[in-house]
Scaffold this motif. Structure first.
Motif, PDB file in Angstrom:
ATOM      1  N   TYR B 478      48.138 220.736 164.389  1.00 53.98           N
ATOM      2  CA  TYR B 478      49.078 220.125 165.335  1.00 53.98           C
ATOM      3  C   TYR B 478      49.976 221.194 165.976  1.00 53.98           C
ATOM      4  CZ  TYR B 478      53.098 217.493 167.040  1.00 53.98           C
ATOM      5  OH  TYR B 478      54.098 216.999 167.825  1.00 53.98           O
ATOM      6  N   ASN B 482      50.033 222.789 169.913  1.00 53.96           N
ATOM      7  CA  ASN B 482      51.270 222.785 170.701  1.00 53.96           C
ATOM      8  C   ASN B 482      51.664 224.188 171.157  1.00 53.96           C
ATOM      9  OD1 ASN B 482      51.703 220.076 170.820  1.00 53.96           O
ATOM     10  ND2 ASN B 482      53.053 220.003 169.033  1.00 53.96           N
ATOM     11  N   GLU B 577      40.518 218.061 163.460  1.00 54.02           N
ATOM     12  CA  GLU B 577      41.975 217.958 163.601  1.00 54.02           C
ATOM     13  C   GLU B 577      42.422 218.470 164.974  1.00 54.02           C
ATOM     14  OE1 GLU B 577      44.430 216.537 161.811  1.00 54.02           O
ATOM     15  OE2 GLU B 577      42.783 215.710 160.627  1.00 54.02           O
ATOM     16  N   HIS B 581      44.511 216.211 169.210  1.00 56.87           N
ATOM     17  CA  HIS B 581      45.760 216.421 169.942  1.00 56.87           C
ATOM     18  C   HIS B 581      45.564 216.621 171.437  1.00 56.87           C
ATOM     19  CE1 HIS B 581      47.449 216.525 166.017  1.00 56.87           C
ATOM     20  NE2 HIS B 581      46.672 217.538 165.661  1.00 56.87           N
TER      21      HIS B 581
END
Lengths: 242, 744
Positions: B478, B482, B577, B581
């Motif tokens: 995550y 970002n 994973e 996002h």
């Protein structure tokens, strides 16, 4: 079950092409220059089933190309001829090339006959033609070795001969001439390979607490190896250096 | 208009479809023969090579940098024409006005440039510093304005590393061939048309693209001017082989003048050049000597490419690399192979100019390649160690396209159609250690992740640790996404690659290339926890500073599914994973298992691990098994790596294979055959990449002097394998002698 010392998955010096080399545990000879003394003991190693080995071989089959396959070495593989014969029979049935890297120093029995019936290539290490010298080098007579070569010749099994070149022990002109002359009429000897003696196994003796009898013997020079090759070529057409 | 002949392109009309692939596909002359047609370097090439060799020696003597132009911000038109030795150059063009003189490119981050100048004894012009601090913002400033506290922490702890937040991100491959095939004017016309079609609601996205395309058009005009400086008119298409090479090089040079990206790869130009070379030769306008001269001199130019970088950067990447990767060979989707005589000519440069890591020659391995070419590549590998191999069959199938280049080392980009946001790497070993240390960093002791309970019990418990490790990976994924989003937003804004983007489709696919480091350590550590007993030794802070491993455990690199499955699952899990996002500009996440040469630096920032690795010891590179643990021979080791699924690591899975010539076979013929078998087998297992190092005598001698730097070097003789570093000096000398026995 086979008593396995170790497996080399990328063997490039034990027969043609890329080879899965099965080093079997145990040998009755005590060659002065043995570079794998850790494979001599008849105990130790890992017990593996034929199926386990076949499964491992299948995983690398795609690397064999047109020439490669499986080589049994050691130690002395024919000491485990019964199980090894089953392995080779299975491998051949699957279309896999089999090679046996041996000293041939056993009387040929039914198990060895069965094994040889499923061997595509015999890599035979003939250490000396003179029986006394052979005993001096290995602790055993060469009678069985020469009988082994005769048997393979009779059965039409392709042979690669091997000769370890040890300065002062196996490098005299007289010996090399006699060695190559002996095999000159063998139809199934495809090539001879010279293995220049090296000292890289010496440290293993220290580790195992065995005295190293060739202490101080130097590997042959380039010139000595070239000379030996020339002598062998007098009688044998295809001589290679390993 | 489709391009059926390179002569029909002398028009300034817009092309409805720019399609270099179709041009090559239609005109390529596949070559099935052997290398016997190749020739040595021409007198002109030799003369240039002599000058270059001398310059490179001087460069080395001066500590690695020959000269820096500290006063001029490097741009497409910033420097006058430069030559090595004009009368001998059949391909011209330098990054600045003199060979090996480095330009300054401060828009990634001016402090880095200032520091790099200082390290090599230069002072960056204060006017440039002033401009980039007072009047114009750099990429680096933009990123740090937007970073969160968490991003800064992950960065400073070395969990996210090598981030392109203070230098050019690179990794984009312009389709440099377009300039040769269409000429600049046609490309400008196409971009003008694209721009006219970008209309509608003026959202952020639309405005941005319109501005970007305008920048691209400016860059194209600047390229034209740069070529004029050298006396060439590239407004029109190239008419012959020499022009095709020259035009393509000018386009590439323009990109290299504006940016110093970590990797600025070339793509796949050899088959393109071959079309022109074949045509000229058929028409009697070019001899083999002249064709080779063109290729040699093009490659020589590439070897002169230099960027100004800090020594810290060079330490991370071991040397002064540029990763000018050229992909050679491979096959078309219809099954025809792409090997041409020019593919051979490119490999021949390693003989004509000597071995070199740059350009990074990459053979795209396919079952469709002709045997003669496979053998030649293997021979060049054995002689020079300068080739890497990648699985064309797997990549072509994955992307459904057959005209792609390799960015950096292992990263596929469809030429002209893909753009990449380079994402550096994430150290997943630290994620595992965080779980063992209650969410704290194992070196600094600071709290990184919340809600990680302290572990109970004397021994590490797999069932307790593995789910928590996955949580840690999810947490990292995550923040990693970002962080990348911030970096690339700012890079587009402050340091946009107008020259390269001008040579890509206006509407293209974007990928964001993430990476993991330390896979083999994670796999072995988890295997140790699962199959042996691992007791952490904790310090007064409660942080595990060492691990005692009782018993044996399966180790990655031995074709053992018990541990290889762990490595495979970690890759798939992390990849999944990343995909959860939102990614900047709707880019697709891709993942690499690649550390190149930075494995030593990753190790230096990472404490002890449950596999028994001591604190701060090096990692294995890329997806390699840890050195010394792959004890079942080369093929078992390769098979373990081959199990990693390329579909889950679309940015590439790097593996480095090192061997001495003798271990490949007794003589040259055997060695070539066995290497071909090895590569064929590895790629038939659907493995992705292999770096082949066949150690030469020089390298073994170096390994004797600094054995600690070569822990992986394994010496194999008949039935016998040992690590070179463990042998006595005398034995090493013997290996050296034996290894080079084959000349007999």
């Amino acid at each position: 079950m086979l008593r396995v010392h170790s497996i080399e998955t990328f063997g490039t010096h034990e027969g043609p092409g890329v080879r899965f080399v099965l080093f079997l545990q145990g040998c009755k000879l005590r060659c002065l220059y043995c570079h794998n003394p850790d494979t001599q003991a008849m105990t130790g190693g890992t017990m593996m089933t034929v199926d386990e080995i076949v499964e491992k071989v299948e995983k690398e089959r795609v690397y064999f190309g047109e020439k490669g396959g499986v080589t049994a070495s050691g130690g002395e593989p024919i000491l485990q001829a019964e199980a090894l014969g089953v392995l080779f029979e299975t491998l051949q049935a699957r279309g896999i090339h089999t090679a046996l890297d041996t000293n041939g120093a056993l009387v040929i029995d039914a198990h060895i006959e069965h094994l040889l019936a499923h061997t595509n290539l015999v890599i035979l290490d003939v250490k000396h033609l003179d029986d006394a010298k052979h005993r001096e080098l290995t602790g055993k007579s060469n009678r069985n070795v020469l009988a082994f070569a005769d048997y393979c010749e009779k059965k039409g099994i392709t042979m690669w001969l091997r000769h370890v070149l040890v300065p002062g022990y196996t490098d005299s002109d007289e010996h090399l001439n006699a060695w190559s002359a002996y095999f000159k009429n063998f139809k199934h000897v495809e090539r001879a390979e010279i293995l220049p003696y090296h000292t890289l196994g010496a440290y293993k003796y220290k580790k195992l607490g065995i005295p190293y009898k060739l202490e101080g013997v130097k590997p042959p020079t380039k010139e000595q190896v070239a000379h030996a090759k020339m002598l062998l070529q007098n009688h044998l057409p295809h001589v290679y250096i390993r | 208009m489709k391009s059926s002949s390179n002569k029909s392109q002398s028009t300034t009309k817009a092309h409805h479809s720019i399609d270099v692939r179709d041009f090559i596909h239609t005109h390529i002359s596949s070559y099935d023969g052997d290398a016997s047609f190749l020739v040595g370097p021409s007198p002109k090439t030799k003369a240039l090579q002599a000058v270059v060799t001398k310059l490179m020696q001087e460069e080395k003597k001066k500590g690695g940098v020959l000269d820096v132009d500290t006063h001029t911000i490097s741009q497409i038109n910033s420097h006058k024409a430069g030559y090595i030795q004009k009368q001998d150059e059949v391909v011209v063009g330098l990054q600045t006005d003199a060979p090996l003189k480095r330009g300054v490119k401060p828009f990634g981050g001016v402090r880095i440039v200032e520091k790099a100048c200082k390290e090599y004894g230069y002072t960056l012009d204060p006017a440039i510093v002033d401009m980039c601090t007072k009047y114009r913002k750099t990429h680096n400033d933009g990123v740090f304005d937007a970073y969160t506290k968490e991003m800064r922490m992950l960065r400073s702890l070395g969990i996210l590393t090598g981030l392109p937040d203070n230098y050019a991100r690179g990794r984009i491959i312009g389709d440099y061939r377009r300039v040769a095939l269409y000429g600049i004017d046609a490309l400008i016309a196409q971009k003008e048309q694209d721009k006219d079609n970008i209309t509608g609601d003026m959202t952020d996205d639309t405005i941005r693209v319109r501005e970007e395309v305008s920048e691209q058009i400016k860059a194209l005009s600047m390229m034209k001017k740069m070529a004029q400086e050298y006396g060439f008119d590239i407004s029109r298409p190239a008419q012959n082989a020499r022009e095709a090479v020259q035009w393509t090089y000018f386009a590439y040079l323009a990109a290299l003048k504006e940016h110093d990206g970590a990797a600025m790869s070339l793509g796949n130009v050899s088959s393109f050049f071959d079309v022109y070379i074949e045509k000229d030769m058929k028409e009697g306008k070019l001899t083999e000597e002249e064709a080779q001269e063109l290729v040699d001199q093009f490659v020589l130019k590439l070897r002169l490419i230099r960027h100004l970088r800090m020594s810290e950067y060079n330490a991370l990447f071991a040397g002064d690399p540029t990763w000018l990767t050229e992909a050679i060979g491979g096959a078309w989707c219809d099954g025809r192979h792409k090997v041409t005589k020019t593919a051979y000519r490119f490999l021949q440069t390693l003989y004509n100019l000597g071995p070199s890591p740059e350009p990074n020659l990459t053979v795209l391995w396919s079952k469709h390649l002709p045997m003669a070419f496979k053998k030649f590549a293997a021979k060049v590998s054995i002689d020079t160690s300068s080739i890497q191999y990648e699985n064309d069959d797997v990549m072509r199938e994955a992307c459904g396209y057959d005209d792609y280049g390799i960015s950096c080392c292992v990263s596929l980009l469809k030429t002209g159609k893909h753009m990449q946001f380079f994402g550096a790497r994430c150290n997943i070993v630290k994620a595992l250690l965080m779980v063992i240390n209650g969410g704290r960093d194992e070196v600094e002791g600071v709290q990184v992740m919340a809600n990680v309970p302290e572990l109970k019990g004397e021994y590490l418990d797999y069932d307790a640790i593995y789910p928590k490790f996955k949580e840690a990976l999810a947490y990292l994924a995550y923040h990693y996404v970002n962080t990348m989003n911030v970096i690339h937003y700012m890079h587009d804004k402050y340091y946009y690659e107008r020259a390269q983007m001008a040579l890509l489709d206006t509407h293209l696919e974007r990928v964001m290339a993430f990476g993991i480091a330390g896979l083999s350590i994670v796999a072995d550590s988890l295997s140790a926890i699962k199959y042996a007993r691992v007791r952490p030794v904790r310090d007064e802070r409660g942080i595990a500073t060492a691990y005692e491993v009782e018993g044996d455990y399966p180790k990655y690199g031995n074709d053992d599914d018990r541990v290889d499955a762990i490595a495979k699952e970690v890759v798939s899990f992390f990849n999944a994973e990343l995909h959860k996002h939102k990614i900047y500009r709707n880019a697709q996440a891709t993942l690499s298992v690649l550390t190149i040469t930075s494995n030593v630096v990753y190790g230096k920032h990472t404490g002890a691990t449950p596999d028994g690795r001591p604190a701060f010891a090096p990692f294995a590179p890329g997806a390699n098994p840890m050195h010394g643990r792959d004890t079942s021979g080369a093929i078992a080791s390769l098979n373990s790596v081959a199990k990693l699924d390329y579909a889950q690591a679309r940015d590439g899975i790097s593996n480095t294979f090192s061997i001495v010539p003798r271990a490949l076979g007794a003589d040259g013929g055997e060695q070539v055959d066995n290497l071909v078998s090895l590569l064929s087998g590895y790629f038939a297992k659907r493995a992705h990449h292999l770096n082949v190092n066949v150690f030469n005598k020089e390298l073994l001698e170096k390994a004797m002097q600094h054995p600690e730097e070569y822990p992986q070097l394994t010496i194999r003789v008949s039935g016998y394998a040992v690590h070179f570093a463990n042998l006595s000096r005398e034995q090493q000398q013997e290996v050296l002698n034996r290894t080079f026995f084959e000349s007999m």
